[in-house]
Design a protein around this motif. Structure first.
Motif, PDB file in Angstrom:
ATOM      1  N   TYR A   1      11.867 -22.736  47.331  1.00  0.00           N
ATOM      2  CA  TYR A   1      13.155 -23.193  47.741  1.00  0.00           C
ATOM      3  C   TYR A   1      13.150 -23.076  49.374  1.00  0.00           C
ATOM      4  CZ  TYR A   1      14.752 -22.543  43.123  1.00  0.00           C
ATOM      5  OH  TYR A   1      14.763 -22.700  41.721  1.00  0.00           O
ATOM      6  N   ARG A   2      12.800 -24.133  49.972  1.00  0.00           N
ATOM      7  CA  ARG A   2      12.688 -24.150  51.453  1.00  0.00           C
ATOM      8  C   ARG A   2      14.221 -23.909  52.239  1.00  0.00           C
ATOM      9  NH1 ARG A   2       7.729 -24.428  51.815  1.00  0.00           N
ATOM     10  NH2 ARG A   2       6.768 -26.314  50.925  1.00  0.00           N
ATOM     11  N   ASP A   3      15.382 -24.203  51.446  1.00  0.00           N
ATOM     12  CA  ASP A   3      16.646 -24.049  52.071  1.00  0.00           C
ATOM     13  C   ASP A   3      16.981 -22.383  51.765  1.00  0.00           C
ATOM     14  OD1 ASP A   3      16.503 -26.320  53.062  1.00  0.00           O
ATOM     15  OD2 ASP A   3      17.632 -27.422  51.438  1.00  0.00           O
ATOM     16  N   TYR A   4      16.338 -21.704  51.140  1.00  0.00           N
ATOM     17  CA  TYR A   4      16.661 -20.382  50.835  1.00  0.00           C
ATOM     18  C   TYR A   4      16.773 -19.569  52.094  1.00  0.00           C
ATOM     19  CZ  TYR A   4      16.549 -15.574  48.517  1.00  0.00           C
ATOM     20  OH  TYR A   4      16.722 -14.552  48.220  1.00  0.00           O
ATOM     21  N   GLU A   5      17.973 -19.109  52.311  1.00  0.00           N
ATOM     22  CA  GLU A   5      18.359 -18.082  53.603  1.00  0.00           C
ATOM     23  C   GLU A   5      19.582 -17.062  53.241  1.00  0.00           C
ATOM     24  OE1 GLU A   5      19.639 -20.732  56.494  1.00  0.00           O
ATOM     25  OE2 GLU A   5      21.493 -21.189  55.594  1.00  0.00           O
TER      26      GLU A   5
END
Length: 149
Positions: free
Chosen positions: A65-69
């Motif tokens: 999940y590249r947008d996990y933040e």
């Protein structure tokens, strides 16, 4: 830790680090020392030093999940003695299934590590869209995986 690879008859280095979780993790508050050992390029094993039966498979959530933040609270930053973003390592516990395409990651409660101070904490995120069960692979991706974990 060194492990002998009988197939190739050579030694394989497996990285394992021990971390102190001062408050334990939810459900296992009595356990304070945990090992994080890389299993392969995807999976790691997170296990209690004091109780070998307590172990979890983990992944780096950013690989899936590249947008996990999320933001760490000032309390967490202080507790883990974090002074620089480069000190932080994040892993999420996964639930494995017979069919690899059903494997899920708990993005709601990541494990956060200070890799230099060897401190860790499992945090519960609030006010976000994350759940305890996010699939790791789509059906097409999972068909290309051999399922060997």
């Amino acid at each position: 830790m060194k492990q002998n690879d009988d197939f190739n008859n050579k030694e394989v280095q497996q990285l394992s680090e021990t971390y102190t979780f001062n408050k334990g993790i939810p459900g296992f508050e009595h356990l304070k020392s945990f090992n994080l050992q890389q299993h392969d390029e995807i999976f790691s094993l997170f296990s209690a030093s004091e109780e070998s039966t307590v172990a979890f498979v983990t992944v780096n959530p950013f690989d899936f999940y590249r947008d996990y933040e999320f933001e760490l609270s000032s309390e967490c930053i202080e507790e883990l003695q974090i002074t620089d973003q480069d000190q932080v390592l994040v892993r999420c516990i996964v639930t494995l299934h017979d069919q690899i395409q059903n494997t899920t990651a708990n993005l709601l409660a990541p494990l956060v590590f200070n890799k230099y101070q060897h401190l860790g904490k499992q945090i519960i995120l609030t006010n976000n869209e994350y759940k305890t069960k996010h699939t790791l692979w789509s059906d097409k991706e999972s068909q290309s995986k051999d399922g060997d974990i």
